[in-house]
Scaffold this motif. Sequence first.
Motif, PDB file in Angstrom:
ATOM      1  N   ASP A  84     -10.692  18.648 -52.582  1.00  0.00           N
ATOM      2  CA  ASP A  84      -9.251  18.634 -52.308  1.00  0.00           C
ATOM      3  C   ASP A  84      -8.952  18.311 -50.847  1.00  0.00           C
ATOM      4  OD1 ASP A  84      -8.881  19.333 -54.925  1.00  0.00           O
ATOM      5  OD2 ASP A  84      -8.507  21.450 -54.498  1.00  0.00           O
ATOM      6  N   LEU A  85      -9.936  18.449 -49.957  1.00  0.00           N
ATOM      7  CA  LEU A  85      -9.742  18.249 -48.532  1.00  0.00           C
ATOM      8  C   LEU A  85     -10.284  16.911 -48.036  1.00  0.00           C
ATOM      9  CD1 LEU A  85     -10.846  21.799 -47.337  1.00  0.00           C
ATOM     10  CD2 LEU A  85      -8.529  20.981 -47.737  1.00  0.00           C
ATOM     11  N   THR A  86     -10.956  16.192 -48.896  1.00  0.00           N
ATOM     12  CA  THR A  86     -11.646  14.976 -48.487  1.00  0.00           C
ATOM     13  C   THR A  86     -10.692  13.816 -48.239  1.00  0.00           C
ATOM     14  OG1 THR A  86     -13.588  15.644 -49.736  1.00  0.00           O
ATOM     15  CG2 THR A  86     -13.432  13.322 -49.166  1.00  0.00           C
ATOM     16  N   ARG A  87     -10.942  13.086 -47.150  1.00  0.00           N
ATOM     17  CA  ARG A  87     -10.221  11.855 -46.832  1.00  0.00           C
ATOM     18  C   ARG A  87     -11.257  10.737 -46.737  1.00  0.00           C
ATOM     19  NH1 ARG A  87      -6.900  15.535 -47.067  1.00  0.00           N
ATOM     20  NH2 ARG A  87      -5.122  15.846 -45.709  1.00  0.00           N
ATOM     21  N   THR A  88     -10.810   9.516 -46.884  1.00  0.00           N
ATOM     22  CA  THR A  88     -11.697   8.358 -46.768  1.00  0.00           C
ATOM     23  C   THR A  88     -11.096   7.370 -45.794  1.00  0.00           C
ATOM     24  OG1 THR A  88     -12.438   8.622 -49.046  1.00  0.00           O
ATOM     25  CG2 THR A  88     -12.796   6.475 -48.036  1.00  0.00           C
ATOM     26  N   ARG A  89     -11.960   6.772 -44.989  1.00  0.00           N
ATOM     27  CA  ARG A  89     -11.530   5.744 -44.040  1.00  0.00           C
ATOM     28  C   ARG A  89     -12.632   4.697 -43.984  1.00  0.00           C
ATOM     29  NH1 ARG A  89     -11.777   5.521 -38.074  1.00  0.00           N
ATOM     30  NH2 ARG A  89     -10.195   4.038 -37.465  1.00  0.00           N
ATOM     31  N   THR A  90     -12.266   3.436 -44.148  1.00  0.00           N
ATOM     32  CA  THR A  90     -13.222   2.345 -44.091  1.00  0.00           C
ATOM     33  C   THR A  90     -13.020   1.584 -42.789  1.00  0.00           C
ATOM     34  OG1 THR A  90     -13.173   2.150 -46.491  1.00  0.00           O
ATOM     35  CG2 THR A  90     -14.038   0.264 -45.252  1.00  0.00           C
ATOM     36  N   ILE A  91     -14.115   1.298 -42.107  1.00  0.00           N
ATOM     37  CA  ILE A  91     -14.059   0.624 -40.812  1.00  0.00           C
ATOM     38  C   ILE A  91     -14.889  -0.649 -40.874  1.00  0.00           C
ATOM     39  CG2 ILE A  91     -14.577   0.861 -38.355  1.00  0.00           C
ATOM     40  CD1 ILE A  91     -14.542   3.968 -39.037  1.00  0.00           C
ATOM     41  N   VAL A 130      -9.752 -11.254 -25.791  1.00  0.00           N
ATOM     42  CA  VAL A 130      -9.646 -10.112 -26.706  1.00  0.00           C
ATOM     43  C   VAL A 130      -8.168  -9.777 -26.934  1.00  0.00           C
ATOM     44  CG1 VAL A 130     -10.169  -7.659 -27.049  1.00  0.00           C
ATOM     45  CG2 VAL A 130     -11.912  -9.188 -26.081  1.00  0.00           C
ATOM     46  N   VAL A 131      -7.387  -9.726 -25.855  1.00  0.00           N
ATOM     47  CA  VAL A 131      -5.953  -9.426 -25.983  1.00  0.00           C
ATOM     48  C   VAL A 131      -5.261 -10.459 -26.873  1.00  0.00           C
ATOM     49  CG1 VAL A 131      -3.751  -9.287 -24.731  1.00  0.00           C
ATOM     50  CG2 VAL A 131      -5.787  -8.172 -23.795  1.00  0.00           C
ATOM     51  N   SER A 132      -5.612 -11.729 -26.712  1.00  0.00           N
ATOM     52  CA  SER A 132      -4.959 -12.788 -27.495  1.00  0.00           C
ATOM     53  C   SER A 132      -5.408 -12.812 -28.952  1.00  0.00           C
ATOM     54  CB  SER A 132      -5.230 -14.154 -26.863  1.00  0.00           C
ATOM     55  OG  SER A 132      -6.577 -14.556 -27.106  1.00  0.00           O
ATOM     56  N   GLY A 133      -6.503 -12.116 -29.265  1.00  0.00           N
ATOM     57  CA  GLY A 133      -7.029 -12.124 -30.629  1.00  0.00           C
ATOM     58  C   GLY A 133      -8.071 -13.190 -30.863  1.00  0.00           C
ATOM     59  N   GLU A 134      -8.351 -14.003 -29.859  1.00  0.00           N
ATOM     60  CA  GLU A 134      -9.382 -15.030 -30.000  1.00  0.00           C
ATOM     61  C   GLU A 134     -10.769 -14.404 -30.139  1.00  0.00           C
ATOM     62  OE1 GLU A 134     -11.288 -18.684 -27.413  1.00  0.00           O
ATOM     63  OE2 GLU A 134      -9.302 -17.945 -26.869  1.00  0.00           O
ATOM     64  N   LEU A 135     -10.983 -13.280 -29.465  1.00  0.00           N
ATOM     65  CA  LEU A 135     -12.229 -12.517 -29.594  1.00  0.00           C
ATOM     66  C   LEU A 135     -11.897 -11.159 -30.201  1.00  0.00           C
ATOM     67  CD1 LEU A 135     -13.964 -13.221 -26.154  1.00  0.00           C
ATOM     68  CD2 LEU A 135     -14.511 -14.223 -28.376  1.00  0.00           C
ATOM     69  N   PRO A 136     -12.837 -10.574 -30.935  1.00  0.00           N
ATOM     70  CA  PRO A 136     -12.557  -9.290 -31.593  1.00  0.00           C
ATOM     71  C   PRO A 136     -12.644  -8.113 -30.625  1.00  0.00           C
ATOM     72  CG  PRO A 136     -14.812  -9.957 -32.020  1.00  0.00           C
ATOM     73  CD  PRO A 136     -14.160 -11.102 -31.265  1.00  0.00           C
ATOM     74  N   ASN A 137     -12.002  -7.007 -31.020  1.00  0.00           N
ATOM     75  CA  ASN A 137     -12.198  -5.744 -30.324  1.00  0.00           C
ATOM     76  C   ASN A 137     -13.660  -5.334 -30.432  1.00  0.00           C
ATOM     77  OD1 ASN A 137      -9.763  -4.856 -29.212  1.00  0.00           O
ATOM     78  ND2 ASN A 137      -9.032  -4.064 -31.168  1.00  0.00           N
ATOM     79  N   SER A 138     -14.094  -4.463 -29.560  1.00  0.00           N
ATOM     80  CA  SER A 138     -15.459  -3.938 -29.629  1.00  0.00           C
ATOM     81  C   SER A 138     -15.608  -3.036 -30.852  1.00  0.00           C
ATOM     82  CB  SER A 138     -15.781  -3.141 -28.366  1.00  0.00           C
ATOM     83  OG  SER A 138     -15.026  -1.934 -28.363  1.00  0.00           O
ATOM     84  N   PRO A 139     -16.840  -2.822 -31.312  1.00  0.00           N
ATOM     85  CA  PRO A 139     -17.036  -1.892 -32.430  1.00  0.00           C
ATOM     86  C   PRO A 139     -16.479  -0.494 -32.140  1.00  0.00           C
ATOM     87  CG  PRO A 139     -18.994  -3.222 -32.137  1.00  0.00           C
ATOM     88  CD  PRO A 139     -18.092  -3.529 -30.964  1.00  0.00           C
ATOM     89  N   MET A 140     -16.619   0.004 -30.901  1.00  0.00           N
ATOM     90  CA  MET A 140     -16.081   1.328 -30.567  1.00  0.00           C
ATOM     91  C   MET A 140     -14.554   1.337 -30.685  1.00  0.00           C
ATOM     92  SD  MET A 140     -16.208   4.463 -29.768  1.00  0.00           S
ATOM     93  CE  MET A 140     -17.668   5.076 -28.997  1.00  0.00           C
ATOM     94  N   ALA A 141     -13.907   0.280 -30.215  1.00  0.00           N
ATOM     95  CA  ALA A 141     -12.452   0.204 -30.334  1.00  0.00           C
ATOM     96  C   ALA A 141     -12.037   0.198 -31.805  1.00  0.00           C
ATOM     97  CB  ALA A 141     -11.910  -1.025 -29.608  1.00  0.00           C
TER      98      ALA A 141
END
Length: 172
Positions: free
Chosen positions: A11-18, A42-53
Amino acid sequence: MRYSRPTPMADLTRTRTITWADPADTSWRVPTEHGLDVLRRVVSGELPNSPMAQLMDLTLTEVAEGFAVFTATPAEFHYNPAGVAHGGFAATLLDSAMGCAVYATVQPGTHYTTVELKVNLMKAITEKTGVVRGIGRVLHRGRRTAVAEGRLEDAAGALLAHATTTCLIYTP
């Protein structure tokens, strides 16, 4: 004394996919591009965010030489057992902003890494806080080290946390 849960875990479980992009997609540019140029992509979206972000749901939204801003919206998955965003959420936002502010000053072929981080938490952060901004500014940039400060603010500009960092600047 043992504690028991009043409701079943199901009843308490949540799911998140990354999902995230291979960090090699951006790291190969480091030898050939100024840090500021990589971050602008990165800001323009031409490069992706880092995995940590991606993991923490942080977005690099502004960058200039010696300056960077990350935004995030605190969510339940950032919470600690006390029901507020874990201090690591603020620390990660500020480390990212300050580190990218330093990265925005490095020449092609140069890297940086955090060697010291200090964070002061001023207010509890929850989902009700809304969008927060981690703002990083370089205070001093030397040949081998840089010192930066960071502010974590809510939408009204109220200070939620303050940080300082020392980064090592090096050539691999």
